[in-house]
Design an enzyme around this catalytic site. Structure first.
Site, PDB file in Angstrom:
ATOM      1  CE1 TYR A 194     -58.817 -52.960   8.730  1.00 22.42           C
ATOM      2  CE2 TYR A 194     -59.798 -53.559   6.614  1.00 22.42           C
ATOM      3  CZ  TYR A 194     -58.801 -53.706   7.568  1.00 22.42           C
ATOM      4  OH  TYR A 194     -57.793 -54.613   7.346  1.00 22.42           O
ATOM      5  CE  LYS A 198     -55.814 -51.838   7.030  1.00 25.98           C
ATOM      6  NZ  LYS A 198     -54.495 -51.777   7.710  1.00 25.98           N
TER       7      LYS A 198
END
Ligand code: NAI
Length: 339
Positions: A194, A198
């Site tokens: 993640y 991101k």
């Protein structure tokens, strides 16, 4: 994949979609079309409600599925339709379409954009918001967990932006939002997949901001913090109470408004607090001895480590490669002159 299209136009009500509660001019989106991915709940739902309430034509995309991206609209409740119903009941004259395909495939992204174009004739705003989590410590994280998180966040935002790009260039107008996270900016245990995706979005946004300039397309990144399905077991209850996702929506709406000229920015919204990030760089240390290829080069770095790393009055805020290069060249010139 089932393609769900709803087109809601109230026949009877003539009243304005939303009225300004104070004397100031309300910032509205009449005639603008917004595509919002992952808008079936949480933050995306708030963006859809706010933009629709201010006159935007909204395409609500949501694949459905659980927090890890499993399932989907065919198996679970159709989240996008629920938000469309909610908007229709609050503002009967709102123009809303829905799509429940995953943003991870290029054909889907193309169809999502085509749906908006067919129904509304243009695409002005793209909010890349769809997201999932597959948290595991790095040692235990499978390739599938890595790939799937990247597919939704980074690839999905790329595919959707790409599908909108030529239309936005042609109409010389576009507002794109990427959704990053503090997990990307700072790292977070169990979120290697993640965090990387991101932070990748920040890079994508920076470049789209540069390339979009000549076609009047802006691209900004937001770092939200909000109580939602994604964070319900992460945020303590008392903190969650302060982080209504509705508070994030005004910042996103402003970045998508025609009066806002910001591009390439990184902004945070959490609760009712809003702020901005910028990169900072130390004044650093020029080491002329190293250019002769001295064999004490590593020792020189070690010796000057504090000067290389220390932030002091010589530190600069860097918001463009141009500024970075100008500063670097000035440093090298100063050194040349001092010889
Ligand atoms: P949420 O879980 O409430 O909503 C995400 C929505 O995206 C869900 O409705 C889901 O069905 C949809 N979605 C997932 N995969 C999809 C796909 N492949 N195609 C289309 N739709 C898909 O999460 P929340 O909190 O609203 O998050 C929205 C965005 O904000 C995400 O990108 C998330 O990473 C980001 N974010 C959220 C934070 C928070 O504090 N809630 C913090 C930092 C970032």
């Amino acid at each position: 994949m089932r393609l769900c299209i709803r087109y809601l136009i109230g026949q009877t009500s003539q009243r304005c979609l939303a009225t300004a509660s104070t004397n100031h001019q309300q910032l509205r989106f009449d005639g603008r079309t917004a595509i919002i991915t992952g808008a079936g709940r949480g933050l995306g739902r708030e963006y859809a409600l706010l933009l629709a309430s201010r006159g935007a034509q909204v395409l609500i995309n949501d694949f459905g599925g659980d927090r890890s991206g499993k399932g989907g609209a065919d198996l679970l409740e159709n989240a996008a339709e629920k938000v469309a119903d909610e908007i229709a009941s609050k503002w009967p004259e709102a123009k809303v379409a829905t799509n429940c395909e995953s943003v991870t495939y290029s054909d889907n992204a193309r169809r999502i954009v085509e749906t908006a174009l067919d129904k509304f004739g243009r695409v002005d705003i793209l909010i890349n918001n769809a997201g999932i989590l597959r948290d595991r410590s790095f040692g235990k994280m499978s390739l599938d967990d890595w790939d799937h998180v990247h597919a939704v966040h980074l690839r999905g935002s790329y595919l959707m932006s790409k599908a909108c790009w030529s239309h936005m260039c042609k109409q010389q107008y576009g507002k794109i939002i990427m959704t990053s996270s503090t997990s990307g900016l700072y790292g977070n245990f169990g979120q290697a997949n993640y965090s990387a995706a991101k932070m990748g979005l920040v890079g994508l946004s920076n470049t789209l901001a540069i390339e979009g300039q000549r076609n009047n397309i802006t691209c900004n990144t937001i770092v939200p913090m909000a109580a939602s399905r994604m964070t319900h077991d992460i945020l303590p209850e008392d903190v969650a109470k302060k982080l209504n996702p509705a508070y994030v929506a005004p910042l996103v709406a402003w970045l998508c408004h025609e009066n806002c000229t910001e591009t390439g920015g990184l902004f945070e919204a959490a609760g009712q607090w809003y702020g901005r990030y910028k990169l900072q760089r130390t004044g650093g240390q020029y080491l002329p001895g190293l250019r002769e290829g001295n064999d004490d080069s590593v020792e020189q770095i070690s010796k000057h480590w504090r000067e290389i790393c220390h932030f002091d009055q010589r530190s600069i805020q860097v918001d463009s490669f141009h500024k970075h290069l100008t500063h670097l060249l000035q440093t090298l010139e100063t050194d040349d002159n001092s010889k």
